[in-house]
Each structure stands twice: as structure tokens, then as C-alpha cells.
Motif scaffolding. Structure first.
Motif, PDB file in Angstrom:
ATOM      1  N   PHE A   6       0.744  -1.090  -0.107  1.00  0.00           N
ATOM      2  CA  PHE A   6       0.095   0.368  -0.113  1.00  0.00           C
ATOM      3  C   PHE A   6       1.040   1.108  -0.146  1.00  0.00           C
ATOM      4  CE2 PHE A   6      -2.214   3.463   2.037  1.00  0.00           C
ATOM      5  CZ  PHE A   6      -3.018   3.071   1.718  1.00  0.00           C
ATOM      6  N   LEU A   7       1.890   1.506   1.101  1.00  0.00           N
ATOM      7  CA  LEU A   7       2.682   2.217   0.817  1.00  0.00           C
ATOM      8  C   LEU A   7       3.677   2.736  -0.290  1.00  0.00           C
ATOM      9  CD1 LEU A   7       4.156   1.312   4.568  1.00  0.00           C
ATOM     10  CD2 LEU A   7       3.032   3.245   4.077  1.00  0.00           C
ATOM     11  N   ALA A   8       3.651   1.623  -0.905  1.00  0.00           N
ATOM     12  CA  ALA A   8       4.448   1.634  -2.039  1.00  0.00           C
ATOM     13  C   ALA A   8       3.317   2.336  -3.408  1.00  0.00           C
ATOM     14  CB  ALA A   8       5.081   0.239  -2.786  1.00  0.00           C
ATOM     15  N   SER A   9       2.097   2.049  -3.313  1.00  0.00           N
ATOM     16  CA  SER A   9       1.281   2.622  -4.203  1.00  0.00           C
ATOM     17  C   SER A   9       1.040   3.880  -4.566  1.00  0.00           C
ATOM     18  CB  SER A   9      -0.008   1.355  -3.978  1.00  0.00           C
ATOM     19  OG  SER A   9       0.429   0.001  -4.274  1.00  0.00           O
ATOM     20  N   PHE A  10       0.528   4.170  -3.869  1.00  0.00           N
ATOM     21  CA  PHE A  10       0.268   5.970  -3.484  1.00  0.00           C
ATOM     22  C   PHE A  10       1.264   6.679  -3.276  1.00  0.00           C
ATOM     23  CE2 PHE A  10      -3.411   2.494  -2.420  1.00  0.00           C
ATOM     24  CZ  PHE A  10      -4.074   3.162  -3.618  1.00  0.00           C
ATOM     25  N   ASP A  11       0.920   8.057  -3.474  1.00  0.00           N
ATOM     26  CA  ASP A  11       1.599   9.358  -3.373  1.00  0.00           C
ATOM     27  C   ASP A  11       1.400   9.546  -2.187  1.00  0.00           C
ATOM     28  OD1 ASP A  11      -0.145  10.516  -2.978  1.00  0.00           O
ATOM     29  OD2 ASP A  11       0.274  11.373  -5.142  1.00  0.00           O
ATOM     30  N   ASP A  12       2.349  11.236  -1.433  1.00  0.00           N
ATOM     31  CA  ASP A  12       1.730  11.409   0.536  1.00  0.00           C
ATOM     32  C   ASP A  12       0.401  11.401   0.720  1.00  0.00           C
ATOM     33  OD1 ASP A  12       4.820  11.068   0.349  1.00  0.00           O
ATOM     34  OD2 ASP A  12       5.701  13.088   0.017  1.00  0.00           O
ATOM     35  N   ASP A  13      -0.115  12.318  -0.667  1.00  0.00           N
ATOM     36  CA  ASP A  13      -1.021  13.218  -0.227  1.00  0.00           C
ATOM     37  C   ASP A  13      -1.870  11.258   0.208  1.00  0.00           C
ATOM     38  OD1 ASP A  13       0.053  15.496  -0.064  1.00  0.00           O
ATOM     39  OD2 ASP A  13      -1.783  16.163  -1.828  1.00  0.00           O
ATOM     40  N   ALA A  14      -2.083  10.757  -1.206  1.00  0.00           N
ATOM     41  CA  ALA A  14      -2.948   9.881  -0.873  1.00  0.00           C
ATOM     42  C   ALA A  14      -2.393   8.357   0.549  1.00  0.00           C
ATOM     43  CB  ALA A  14      -2.494   8.820  -1.603  1.00  0.00           C
ATOM     44  N   LEU A  15      -1.367   8.723   1.074  1.00  0.00           N
ATOM     45  CA  LEU A  15      -1.250   7.904   2.540  1.00  0.00           C
ATOM     46  C   LEU A  15      -1.263   9.150   3.471  1.00  0.00           C
ATOM     47  CD1 LEU A  15       2.390   6.635   1.346  1.00  0.00           C
ATOM     48  CD2 LEU A  15       0.322   6.029   1.665  1.00  0.00           C
ATOM     49  N   ALA A  16      -1.218  10.794   3.740  1.00  0.00           N
ATOM     50  CA  ALA A  16      -1.620  11.088   3.951  1.00  0.00           C
ATOM     51  C   ALA A  16      -4.056  10.948   4.862  1.00  0.00           C
ATOM     52  CB  ALA A  16      -1.782  12.249   4.498  1.00  0.00           C
ATOM     53  N   VAL A  17      -4.374  10.735   3.582  1.00  0.00           N
ATOM     54  CA  VAL A  17      -5.466  10.320   3.865  1.00  0.00           C
ATOM     55  C   VAL A  17      -5.784   9.340   4.819  1.00  0.00           C
ATOM     56  CG1 VAL A  17      -7.980   9.728   2.677  1.00  0.00           C
ATOM     57  CG2 VAL A  17      -6.381  11.735   1.569  1.00  0.00           C
ATOM     58  N   ALA A  18      -5.214   8.261   3.804  1.00  0.00           N
ATOM     59  CA  ALA A  18      -5.051   6.774   4.680  1.00  0.00           C
ATOM     60  C   ALA A  18      -5.030   6.439   6.210  1.00  0.00           C
ATOM     61  CB  ALA A  18      -4.362   5.537   4.295  1.00  0.00           C
ATOM     62  N   PHE A  19      -3.617   7.421   6.398  1.00  0.00           N
ATOM     63  CA  PHE A  19      -3.350   7.521   8.032  1.00  0.00           C
ATOM     64  C   PHE A  19      -4.227   8.451   8.436  1.00  0.00           C
ATOM     65  CE2 PHE A  19       0.910   6.345   6.127  1.00  0.00           C
ATOM     66  CZ  PHE A  19       0.948   5.034   6.858  1.00  0.00           C
ATOM     67  N   ALA A  20      -4.749   9.499   8.130  1.00  0.00           N
ATOM     68  CA  ALA A  20      -6.009  10.388   8.712  1.00  0.00           C
ATOM     69  C   ALA A  20      -6.584   9.603   9.177  1.00  0.00           C
ATOM     70  CB  ALA A  20      -6.041  11.523   8.315  1.00  0.00           C
ATOM     71  N   HIS A  21      -7.266   8.400   8.216  1.00  0.00           N
ATOM     72  CA  HIS A  21      -8.351   7.847   8.773  1.00  0.00           C
ATOM     73  C   HIS A  21      -8.519   6.380   9.078  1.00  0.00           C
ATOM     74  CE1 HIS A  21     -11.932   5.305   6.899  1.00  0.00           C
ATOM     75  NE2 HIS A  21     -12.087   4.133   7.476  1.00  0.00           N
ATOM     76  N   GLU A  22      -7.457   6.086   9.527  1.00  0.00           N
ATOM     77  CA  GLU A  22      -7.374   5.116  10.574  1.00  0.00           C
ATOM     78  C   GLU A  22      -7.022   5.454  11.953  1.00  0.00           C
ATOM     79  OE1 GLU A  22      -7.676   1.553  10.127  1.00  0.00           O
ATOM     80  OE2 GLU A  22      -7.745   2.474   7.368  1.00  0.00           O
ATOM     81  N   LEU A  23      -6.395   7.043  11.856  1.00  0.00           N
ATOM     82  CA  LEU A  23      -6.088   7.228  13.555  1.00  0.00           C
ATOM     83  C   LEU A  23      -7.317   7.786  13.718  1.00  0.00           C
ATOM     84  CD1 LEU A  23      -3.328   8.754  15.123  1.00  0.00           C
ATOM     85  CD2 LEU A  23      -3.113  10.267  13.635  1.00  0.00           C
ATOM     86  N   ASP A  75      -4.491  20.378   3.188  1.00  0.00           N
ATOM     87  CA  ASP A  75      -5.882  20.729   2.085  1.00  0.00           C
ATOM     88  C   ASP A  75      -6.634  19.928   2.359  1.00  0.00           C
ATOM     89  OD1 ASP A  75      -8.026  21.363   0.711  1.00  0.00           O
ATOM     90  OD2 ASP A  75      -6.896  21.893  -1.233  1.00  0.00           O
ATOM     91  N   PRO A  76      -8.297  19.376   3.680  1.00  0.00           N
ATOM     92  CA  PRO A  76      -8.539  18.197   3.185  1.00  0.00           C
ATOM     93  C   PRO A  76      -9.701  17.832   1.534  1.00  0.00           C
ATOM     94  CG  PRO A  76      -9.385  20.451   4.931  1.00  0.00           C
ATOM     95  CD  PRO A  76      -8.283  21.044   4.304  1.00  0.00           C
ATOM     96  N   ALA A  77      -9.409  18.961   0.435  1.00  0.00           N
ATOM     97  CA  ALA A  77      -9.867  18.393  -0.361  1.00  0.00           C
ATOM     98  C   ALA A  77      -9.432  17.444  -1.306  1.00  0.00           C
ATOM     99  CB  ALA A  77      -9.821  19.460  -1.297  1.00  0.00           C
ATOM    100  N   ILE A  78      -7.973  17.124  -0.304  1.00  0.00           N
ATOM    101  CA  ILE A  78      -7.332  15.860  -0.968  1.00  0.00           C
ATOM    102  C   ILE A  78      -8.059  14.384  -0.793  1.00  0.00           C
ATOM    103  CG2 ILE A  78      -5.382  17.126  -1.039  1.00  0.00           C
ATOM    104  CD1 ILE A  78      -4.159  15.376   1.894  1.00  0.00           C
ATOM    105  N   ALA A  79      -9.025  14.336   0.564  1.00  0.00           N
ATOM    106  CA  ALA A  79      -9.342  12.828   0.730  1.00  0.00           C
ATOM    107  C   ALA A  79     -10.758  13.511  -0.069  1.00  0.00           C
ATOM    108  CB  ALA A  79      -9.919  13.312   1.936  1.00  0.00           C
ATOM    109  N   PRO A  80     -11.530  14.076  -0.908  1.00  0.00           N
ATOM    110  CA  PRO A  80     -12.773  13.800  -1.712  1.00  0.00           C
ATOM    111  C   PRO A  80     -11.632  13.039  -3.179  1.00  0.00           C
ATOM    112  CG  PRO A  80     -12.799  15.622  -1.128  1.00  0.00           C
ATOM    113  CD  PRO A  80     -11.605  14.632   0.121  1.00  0.00           C
ATOM    114  N   ARG A  81     -11.130  13.946  -3.511  1.00  0.00           N
ATOM    115  CA  ARG A  81     -10.377  14.300  -4.766  1.00  0.00           C
ATOM    116  C   ARG A  81      -9.386  12.181  -4.650  1.00  0.00           C
ATOM    117  NH1 ARG A  81      -7.782  19.015  -4.957  1.00  0.00           N
ATOM    118  NH2 ARG A  81      -6.220  17.890  -3.282  1.00  0.00           N
TER     119      ARG A  81
END
Length: 120
Positions: A6-23, A75-81
């Protein structure tokens, strides 16, 4: 849990979205809440009530993750994007179940939350 694939598949913004959701799940105490409700103890067979409670926790984590992203300077808009683009492919496996909204519905709900002005 987030795998190295998963970490290798996504850029930093995508990882931030995933980590924020899990946190968000951790901060909001979802595991404990689901276990106390009886919905968190089953892996495969879930009742309609279990699915409803898990979906409620997932939706709540999506909303709260926007606040975490904003607090961290994103920018929270990275999540819906994310859910409208690369996150759609996550809708293939476990996320196709009734315990998670579709990627499109998640993005719509997040955009509505952002538009409500409650993040300010």
C-alpha cells in the motif's frame, strides 16, 4: 494496518488520507465501541446491525479525518480527490462490502462536510 505494498502504491497525499482515516478510528475509539456493541468481534459473518454500526464508524472516521488533515496543514480536499481517483481501486476488495460506502459516496460526503464550513 497498512501494508508495504500500500505504501509503495500511493503518493504522499494519498498516504496522508489513509493514515488520517485510520488514526481517526483510534482517536474516536471505534474498536472499543464496536467490541462493546458486539459488532467488532466477528470477521466474516456479520448481521445487518453489525454492518450498520461498522458503516457508521467508517463514515465518522471519514469525516473526522478531514479535521486531522486540516490540522496537519493538508488541504482536506485531498481526501475526496483521493476517493475519486486512485482510491477508487480500493473499492475492489473488502471496501465493496456494505460496511464501507462506495468511493464515490465517500467523496461526496467528504465534499459536503468541507462545504459545510465546519472545518474552520
Amino acid at each position: 494496518q497498512i501494508s508495504s505494498a500500500f505504501l509503495a502504491s500511493f503518493d504522499d497525499d494519498a498516504l496522508a488520507v489513509a493514515f488520517a482515516h485510520e488514526l481517526s478510528h483510534t482517536i474516536l475509539g471505534h474498536r472499543i465501541w464496536l467490541e462493546q456493541s458486539g459488532a467488532g468481534n466477528r470477521r466474516v459473518t456479520r448481521t445487518a446491525r453489525d454492518r450498520k454500526l461498522i458503516r457508521q464508524a467508517e463514515d465518522e472516521a471519514d469525516r473526522f479525518s478531514l479535521r486531522l488533515l486540516a490540522s496537519a496543514g493538508y488541504d482536506p480536499a485531498i481526501a475526496p480527490r483521493f476517493w475519486r481517483t486512485s482510491g477508487k481501486r480500493l473499492g475492489q476488495g473488502i471496501f465493496r462490502s456494505r460496511t464501507h460506502a462506495s468511493a464515490h459516496k465517500r467523496a461526496d460526503a467528504m465534499e459536503a462536510e468541507i462545504a459545510s464550513g465546519l472545518l474552520r
